[in-house]
Write an enzyme that holds these catalytic residues in place. Structure first.
Site, PDB file in Angstrom:
ATOM      1  CB  VAL A 195      -0.947   0.014   1.223  1.00  0.00           C
ATOM      2  CG1 VAL A 195      -1.948  -1.138   1.143  1.00  0.00           C
ATOM      3  CG2 VAL A 195      -0.166  -0.048   2.542  1.00  0.00           C
ATOM      4  CG  HIS A 212      -3.904  -5.761   0.148  1.00  0.00           C
ATOM      5  ND1 HIS A 212      -2.764  -6.427   0.548  1.00  0.00           N
ATOM      6  CD2 HIS A 212      -4.828  -6.717  -0.136  1.00  0.00           C
ATOM      7  CE1 HIS A 212      -2.995  -7.736   0.514  1.00  0.00           C
ATOM      8  NE2 HIS A 212      -4.224  -7.934   0.096  1.00  0.00           N
ATOM      9  CB  CYS A 220     -16.014  10.053   3.115  1.00  0.00           C
ATOM     10  SG  CYS A 220     -17.393  10.300   4.267  1.00  0.00           S
ATOM     11  CB  CYS A 234     -20.320  11.307   1.053  1.00  0.00           C
ATOM     12  SG  CYS A 234     -18.627  11.986   1.193  1.00  0.00           S
ATOM     13  CB  CYS A 248     -20.807  14.254   4.171  1.00  0.00           C
ATOM     14  SG  CYS A 248     -19.882  12.750   4.599  1.00  0.00           S
ATOM     15  CG  LEU A 284      13.262  -9.426  -3.540  1.00  0.00           C
ATOM     16  CD1 LEU A 284      13.433  -9.996  -2.150  1.00  0.00           C
ATOM     17  CD2 LEU A 284      11.809  -9.098  -3.809  1.00  0.00           C
TER      18      LEU A 284
END
Length: 300
Positions: free
Chosen positions: A123, A139, A147, A150, A201, A282
């Site tokens: 992520v 992910h 949100c 909304c 909102c 790696l």
């Protein structure tokens, strides 16, 4: 690089022949990459060389604490305050991290057509930062927030500025960041943290990532299966495959007869399904793979 030279009798079973097994596995990796059509599945181990610890490898932050679940986060404001306080501190390490040699090698292989697609369990956005903007973020990504009321999405950098204004000086000092962007903090510090609501909102903001206990969106999963379906080979980079969301693609490829190669420090849940298993750093291994696939020329 430190890729060992294969010798007769090398075996992937481990033991004294491990160096030879790595050499044989590395040769198979290069052969498959040269054939093109390889799909990469990357995990947290690919980002450790960028300073982001993984959950279960050599940096093993999972051993120090368990990440928050979706049920905890949605279950009450105290849990959300704890998450955002820790994440506000840990976000600096994620935001400042830069792609390493492994990410750059994957992008070089994608640009040259040897890698056809990238699926990442990470992520941290480092594939995207390296230029692989088509990487499927299985992910989600910490650089976005959503949100829960909304469904408005926004920039994490924008939220970070709002949190800084609400909690001036909160990030003074140091703390160790985890792979999902949070940090270890004392409870008394967390309790005074102020959360920023959705600017549209007033609803609850959540990072646009899949928490433990939450399902990956079905269209995203289907897209990944389609990519694996079209792959000539599946190469796993830096994942222990402990979580089923990644392991299922390895099992799917193996059932279809698609060769699987795993490059990871330490054992994985998919080892028995792989035609080759390589235990090497790696960044170094992938940089050398680029060089050999290109016929001995150094990476561009």
């Amino acid at each position: 690089m430190g890729v060992p030279v294969a010798s007769p009798g090398g075996s992937a079973a481990g033991g004294p022949a491990d160096g030879a097994a790595d050499a044989v596995g590395f040769a198979e990796l290069v052969r498959l990459l040269a054939g093109r059509g390889v799909v990469v599945l990357s995990g947290a181990g690919l980002s450790t060389e960028s300073g982001i610890p993984d959950y279960r490898g050599e940096t093993g932050s999972r051993r120090r604490g368990t990440p928050m679940t979706y049920q905890e986060f949605t279950g009450g404001e105290a849990a959300r305050r704890r998450y955002w306080a820790r994440s506000h501190v840990g976000w600096r390490a994620i935001a400042r991290a830069e792609p390493n040699a492994g990410h750059r090698a994957v992008e070089q292989l994608r640009r040259s057509g040897h890698v056809s697609a990238v699926i990442t369990q990470n992520v941290d956005g480092l594939h995207r930062a390296a230029g692989t903007r088509t990487a499927v973020e299985l992910h989600g990504g910490l650089h976005r927030v959503v949100c829960l009321t909304c469904r408005r999405t926004g920039s994490r950098a924008e939220l970070d500025r709002r949190l800084e204004l609400l909690n001036p000086g909160f990030r003074d000092g140091s703390a160790r960041a985890n792979p999902d962007g949070d940090a270890e903090l004392p409870q008394e510090l967390v309790e005074g943290f102020r959360i920023a609501p959705c600017p549209e909102c007033g609803g609850v903001l959540k990072p646009d990532v899949v928490f433990f206990g939450e399902s990956v969106p079905k269209p995203r999963v289907q897209r990944c299966f389609e990519l694996v379906d079209s792959a000539q080979a599946l190469v796993v980079l830096g994942s222990s495959l402990t979580v089923m969301s990644g392991l299922r693609f390895v099992r799917y490829a193996a059932r279809a007869g698609t060769p699987v190669v795993i490059v990871n420090r330490g054992a994985t849940r998919g080892d028995e399904l792989a035609v080759a298993r390589i235990d090497l750093p790696l960044g170094e291994a992938l940089t050398e793979a680029v060089r050999r696939v290109r016929g001995g020329a150094g990476p561009a």
